[in-house]
Design a protein around this motif. Structure first.
Motif, PDB file in Angstrom:
ATOM      1  N   GLU A   1       0.837  -1.209   0.000  1.00 25.18           N
ATOM      2  CA  GLU A   1       0.000   0.000   0.000  1.00 25.18           C
ATOM      3  C   GLU A   1       0.867   1.252   0.000  1.00 25.18           C
ATOM      4  O   GLU A   1       0.539   2.245  -0.655  1.00 25.18           O
TER       5      GLU A   1
ATOM      6  N   ARG B   1       2.107   2.131  -3.400  1.00 25.26           N
ATOM      7  CA  ARG B   1       1.105   2.705  -4.308  1.00 25.26           C
ATOM      8  C   ARG B   1       0.788   4.162  -3.996  1.00 25.26           C
ATOM      9  O   ARG B   1      -0.009   4.785  -4.694  1.00 25.26           O
ATOM     10  N   ARG B   2       1.386   4.714  -2.970  1.00 27.94           N
ATOM     11  CA  ARG B   2       1.126   6.110  -2.605  1.00 27.94           C
ATOM     12  C   ARG B   2       1.651   7.051  -3.693  1.00 27.94           C
ATOM     13  O   ARG B   2       2.573   6.720  -4.422  1.00 27.94           O
ATOM     14  N   PRO B   3       1.115   8.267  -3.778  1.00 27.50           N
ATOM     15  CA  PRO B   3       1.578   9.223  -4.791  1.00 27.50           C
ATOM     16  C   PRO B   3       3.009   9.694  -4.502  1.00 27.50           C
ATOM     17  O   PRO B   3       3.453   9.729  -3.354  1.00 27.50           O
ATOM     18  N   ALA B   4       3.707  10.059  -5.574  1.00 24.79           N
ATOM     19  CA  ALA B   4       5.073  10.566  -5.452  1.00 24.79           C
ATOM     20  C   ALA B   4       5.089  11.804  -4.564  1.00 24.79           C
ATOM     21  O   ALA B   4       4.152  12.608  -4.566  1.00 24.79           O
ATOM     22  N   GLY B   5       6.137  11.945  -3.775  1.00 23.15           N
ATOM     23  CA  GLY B   5       6.269  13.080  -2.873  1.00 23.15           C
ATOM     24  C   GLY B   5       5.771  12.795  -1.469  1.00 23.15           C
ATOM     25  O   GLY B   5       5.985  13.589  -0.562  1.00 23.15           O
ATOM     26  N   THR B   6       5.112  11.657  -1.274  1.00 25.45           N
ATOM     27  CA  THR B   6       4.612  11.283   0.039  1.00 25.45           C
ATOM     28  C   THR B   6       5.753  10.773   0.910  1.00 25.45           C
ATOM     29  O   THR B   6       6.626  10.058   0.440  1.00 25.45           O
TER      30      THR B   6
ATOM     31  N   SER C   1       6.296  -3.080  -7.721  1.00 24.50           N
ATOM     32  CA  SER C   1       5.329  -2.131  -8.291  1.00 24.50           C
ATOM     33  C   SER C   1       5.953  -1.232  -9.357  1.00 24.50           C
ATOM     34  O   SER C   1       5.256  -0.409  -9.942  1.00 24.50           O
TER      35      SER C   1
ATOM     36  N   ARG D   1       8.267   1.100  -8.902  1.00 26.91           N
ATOM     37  CA  ARG D   1       8.461   2.453  -8.379  1.00 26.91           C
ATOM     38  C   ARG D   1       9.741   2.513  -7.577  1.00 26.91           C
ATOM     39  O   ARG D   1      10.376   1.502  -7.318  1.00 26.91           O
TER      40      ARG D   1
ATOM     41  N   CYS E   1      11.874   4.468  -4.055  1.00 28.80           N
ATOM     42  CA  CYS E   1      11.708   5.156  -2.783  1.00 28.80           C
ATOM     43  C   CYS E   1      13.084   5.483  -2.214  1.00 28.80           C
ATOM     44  O   CYS E   1      14.099   4.934  -2.648  1.00 28.80           O
TER      45      CYS E   1
ATOM     46  N   VAL F   1       8.432   8.440  -1.083  1.00 26.43           N
ATOM     47  CA  VAL F   1       8.009   7.850  -2.355  1.00 26.43           C
ATOM     48  C   VAL F   1       8.479   8.763  -3.472  1.00 26.43           C
ATOM     49  O   VAL F   1       8.185   9.962  -3.474  1.00 26.43           O
TER      50      VAL F   1
END
Length: 84
Positions: A17, A20-25, A53, A55, A57, A83
């Protein structure tokens, strides 16, 4: 949705989860300090979730006050996930 908990992190959401968070979080996770390798194992699991995923981090260890600057400056009690 079924929530899976890691034994290395106290509470919080699943690593998938978080991936899947938006970038910048930025997510602050409280480590289970009762386990010696909690920081290392949680970091590996998070990196794996982000890789699956597709992505990226940035991980930083620290305390509840914030991430450490530079090299480790004490015992890490929290893990910060930025993220990208």
């Amino acid at each position: 949705m079924k929530r899976r908990q890691s034994r290395y992190v106290n509470g919080g959401e699943s690593f998938a989860e978080i991936a899947r968070r938006p970038a910048g979080t930025v997510v602050m996770l409280s480590l289970n300090t009762g386990l010696e390798d909690a920081l290392r194992e949680a970091s590996k699991s998070l990196k794996s979730a982000f890789t699956r995923s597709g992505r990226k981090c940035r991980l930083s260890a620290g305390t509840a006050k914030g991430p450490f600057c530079g090299r480790q400056q004490g015992v890490a009690t929290h893990l910060f996930v930025a993220v990208l």
